[in-house]
Design a protein around this motif. Structure first.
Motif, PDB file in Angstrom:
ATOM      1  N   GLU A   1       0.838  -1.209   0.000  1.00 47.72           N
ATOM      2  CA  GLU A   1       0.000   0.000   0.000  1.00 47.72           C
ATOM      3  C   GLU A   1       0.865   1.249   0.000  1.00 47.72           C
ATOM      4  O   GLU A   1       0.571   2.214  -0.706  1.00 47.72           O
ATOM      5  N   ASP A   2       1.946   1.236   0.787  1.00 52.64           N
ATOM      6  CA  ASP A   2       2.861   2.388   0.828  1.00 52.64           C
ATOM      7  C   ASP A   2       3.492   2.646  -0.533  1.00 52.64           C
ATOM      8  O   ASP A   2       3.761   3.790  -0.897  1.00 52.64           O
ATOM      9  N   ASP A   3       3.762   1.573  -1.279  1.00 54.07           N
ATOM     10  CA  ASP A   3       4.413   1.676  -2.587  1.00 54.07           C
ATOM     11  C   ASP A   3       3.420   1.708  -3.745  1.00 54.07           C
ATOM     12  O   ASP A   3       3.818   1.647  -4.908  1.00 54.07           O
ATOM     13  N   PHE A   4       2.117   1.759  -3.429  1.00 58.99           N
ATOM     14  CA  PHE A   4       1.043   1.794  -4.441  1.00 58.99           C
ATOM     15  C   PHE A   4       1.119   0.597  -5.382  1.00 58.99           C
ATOM     16  O   PHE A   4       0.983   0.715  -6.602  1.00 58.99           O
ATOM     17  N   ARG A   5       1.333  -0.590  -4.795  1.00 60.03           N
ATOM     18  CA  ARG A   5       1.356  -1.837  -5.561  1.00 60.03           C
ATOM     19  C   ARG A   5       0.319  -2.790  -4.977  1.00 60.03           C
ATOM     20  O   ARG A   5      -0.081  -2.670  -3.829  1.00 60.03           O
ATOM     21  N   SER A   6      -0.022  -3.798  -5.773  1.00 64.51           N
ATOM     22  CA  SER A   6      -0.828  -4.901  -5.248  1.00 64.51           C
ATOM     23  C   SER A   6       0.096  -5.783  -4.412  1.00 64.51           C
ATOM     24  O   SER A   6       1.328  -5.681  -4.498  1.00 64.51           O
ATOM     25  N   VAL A   7      -0.488  -6.647  -3.613  1.00 63.82           N
ATOM     26  CA  VAL A   7       0.329  -7.581  -2.826  1.00 63.82           C
ATOM     27  C   VAL A   7       1.146  -8.454  -3.774  1.00 63.82           C
ATOM     28  O   VAL A   7       2.348  -8.659  -3.573  1.00 63.82           O
ATOM     29  N   ASN A   8       0.521  -8.962  -4.838  1.00 62.29           N
ATOM     30  CA  ASN A   8       1.240  -9.783  -5.811  1.00 62.29           C
ATOM     31  C   ASN A   8       2.383  -8.990  -6.453  1.00 62.29           C
ATOM     32  O   ASN A   8       3.506  -9.491  -6.589  1.00 62.29           O
ATOM     33  N   GLY A   9       2.104  -7.745  -6.825  1.00 64.51           N
ATOM     34  CA  GLY A   9       3.132  -6.900  -7.415  1.00 64.51           C
ATOM     35  C   GLY A   9       4.283  -6.635  -6.458  1.00 64.51           C
ATOM     36  O   GLY A   9       5.453  -6.592  -6.858  1.00 64.51           O
ATOM     37  N   GLN A  10       3.965  -6.467  -5.177  1.00 64.86           N
ATOM     38  CA  GLN A  10       5.003  -6.230  -4.172  1.00 64.86           C
ATOM     39  C   GLN A  10       5.880  -7.462  -3.993  1.00 64.86           C
ATOM     40  O   GLN A  10       7.106  -7.353  -3.922  1.00 64.86           O
ATOM     41  N   ILE A  11       5.269  -8.634  -3.930  1.00 60.29           N
ATOM     42  CA  ILE A  11       6.038  -9.873  -3.787  1.00 60.29           C
ATOM     43  C   ILE A  11       6.940 -10.065  -5.005  1.00 60.29           C
ATOM     44  O   ILE A  11       8.127 -10.406  -4.866  1.00 60.29           O
ATOM     45  N   GLU A  12       6.410  -9.822  -6.204  1.00 55.28           N
ATOM     46  CA  GLU A  12       7.220  -9.950  -7.417  1.00 55.28           C
ATOM     47  C   GLU A  12       8.374  -8.946  -7.404  1.00 55.28           C
ATOM     48  O   GLU A  12       9.514  -9.282  -7.744  1.00 55.28           O
ATOM     49  N   TYR A  13       8.109  -7.719  -6.983  1.00 52.68           N
ATOM     50  CA  TYR A  13       9.145  -6.703  -6.887  1.00 52.68           C
ATOM     51  C   TYR A  13      10.245  -7.133  -5.900  1.00 52.68           C
ATOM     52  O   TYR A  13      11.440  -7.038  -6.200  1.00 52.68           O
ATOM     53  N   LEU A  14       9.843  -7.597  -4.728  1.00 49.29           N
ATOM     54  CA  LEU A  14      10.816  -8.012  -3.712  1.00 49.29           C
ATOM     55  C   LEU A  14      11.667  -9.186  -4.187  1.00 49.29           C
ATOM     56  O   LEU A  14      12.885  -9.196  -3.987  1.00 49.29           O
ATOM     57  N   LEU A  15      11.047 -10.152  -4.823  1.00 52.72           N
ATOM     58  CA  LEU A  15      11.808 -11.296  -5.345  1.00 52.72           C
ATOM     59  C   LEU A  15      12.778 -10.858  -6.441  1.00 52.72           C
ATOM     60  O   LEU A  15      13.928 -11.315  -6.482  1.00 52.72           O
ATOM     61  N   THR A  16      12.335  -9.957  -7.305  1.00 54.39           N
ATOM     62  CA  THR A  16      13.197  -9.442  -8.368  1.00 54.39           C
ATOM     63  C   THR A  16      14.406  -8.726  -7.777  1.00 54.39           C
ATOM     64  O   THR A  16      15.541  -8.922  -8.219  1.00 54.39           O
ATOM     65  N   GLU A  17      14.182  -7.917  -6.749  1.00 55.29           N
ATOM     66  CA  GLU A  17      15.285  -7.202  -6.109  1.00 55.29           C
ATOM     67  C   GLU A  17      16.250  -8.169  -5.421  1.00 55.29           C
ATOM     68  O   GLU A  17      17.459  -7.962  -5.451  1.00 55.29           O
ATOM     69  N   CYS A  18      15.719  -9.219  -4.833  1.00 53.50           N
ATOM     70  CA  CYS A  18      16.588 -10.221  -4.200  1.00 53.50           C
ATOM     71  C   CYS A  18      17.482 -10.902  -5.236  1.00 53.50           C
ATOM     72  O   CYS A  18      18.673 -11.119  -4.999  1.00 53.50           O
ATOM     73  N   VAL A  19      16.925 -11.233  -6.382  1.00 53.14           N
ATOM     74  CA  VAL A  19      17.712 -11.863  -7.443  1.00 53.14           C
ATOM     75  C   VAL A  19      18.770 -10.890  -7.954  1.00 53.14           C
ATOM     76  O   VAL A  19      19.928 -11.271  -8.165  1.00 53.14           O
ATOM     77  N   ARG A  20      18.402  -9.627  -8.123  1.00 51.25           N
ATOM     78  CA  ARG A  20      19.389  -8.622  -8.566  1.00 51.25           C
ATOM     79  C   ARG A  20      20.528  -8.494  -7.566  1.00 51.25           C
ATOM     80  O   ARG A  20      21.689  -8.403  -7.939  1.00 51.25           O
ATOM     81  N   GLN A  21      20.191  -8.455  -6.276  1.00 52.27           N
ATOM     82  CA  GLN A  21      21.227  -8.343  -5.253  1.00 52.27           C
ATOM     83  C   GLN A  21      22.132  -9.571  -5.247  1.00 52.27           C
ATOM     84  O   GLN A  21      23.330  -9.461  -5.040  1.00 52.27           O
ATOM     85  N   ARG A  22      21.554 -10.720  -5.468  1.00 51.11           N
ATOM     86  CA  ARG A  22      22.328 -11.963  -5.472  1.00 51.11           C
ATOM     87  C   ARG A  22      23.360 -11.965  -6.598  1.00 51.11           C
ATOM     88  O   ARG A  22      24.443 -12.520  -6.473  1.00 51.11           O
ATOM     89  N   LYS A  23      23.017 -11.324  -7.709  1.00 54.11           N
ATOM     90  CA  LYS A  23      23.911 -11.304  -8.866  1.00 54.11           C
ATOM     91  C   LYS A  23      24.727 -10.012  -8.946  1.00 54.11           C
ATOM     92  O   LYS A  23      25.406  -9.768  -9.934  1.00 54.11           O
ATOM     93  N   LYS A  24      24.661  -9.192  -7.915  1.00 52.59           N
ATOM     94  CA  LYS A  24      25.335  -7.893  -7.916  1.00 52.59           C
ATOM     95  C   LYS A  24      26.821  -8.037  -8.250  1.00 52.59           C
ATOM     96  O   LYS A  24      27.497  -8.910  -7.720  1.00 52.59           O
ATOM     97  N   ASN A  25      27.303  -7.188  -9.123  1.00 51.88           N
ATOM     98  CA  ASN A  25      28.705  -7.174  -9.542  1.00 51.88           C
ATOM     99  C   ASN A  25      29.153  -8.501 -10.160  1.00 51.88           C
ATOM    100  O   ASN A  25      30.341  -8.832 -10.113  1.00 51.88           O
ATOM    101  N   GLY A  26      28.234  -9.268 -10.703  1.00 52.03           N
ATOM    102  CA  GLY A  26      28.596 -10.525 -11.347  1.00 52.03           C
ATOM    103  C   GLY A  26      28.955 -11.635 -10.382  1.00 52.03           C
ATOM    104  O   GLY A  26      29.374 -12.707 -10.793  1.00 52.03           O
TER     105      GLY A  26
END
Length: 65
Positions: free
Chosen positions: A25-50
């Motif tokens: 709600e704070d980020d103006f997303r649906s719950v599904n959209g928020q979960i997808e966003y969080l998972l995407t960010e986790c994957v990006r962080q995991r691959k940070k700097n190769g």
């Protein structure tokens, strides 16, 4: 147009669901959209700097939720 996204069942504790709902709600997303966003960010962080993050990342965190 067909949606190529995969559907998966997901079980969350009521407290975690409420926390994600509030955050969404704070980020103006649906719950599904928020979960997808969080998972995407986790994957990006995991691959940070190769490089993959330390193995400790796979240890479940101690969350107060």
């Amino acid at each position: 147009m067909a949606d190529n996204k995969k559907q998966i069942p997901l079980r969350l504790s009521p407290r975690l669901y409420d926390a994600i709902t509030s955050w969404a709600e704070d980020d103006f997303r649906s719950v599904n959209g928020q979960i997808e966003y969080l998972l995407t960010e986790c994957v990006r962080q995991r691959k940070k700097n190769g490089k993959y993050m330390p193995e400790e990342l796979d240890v479940p965190p101690q969350l107060d939720i």
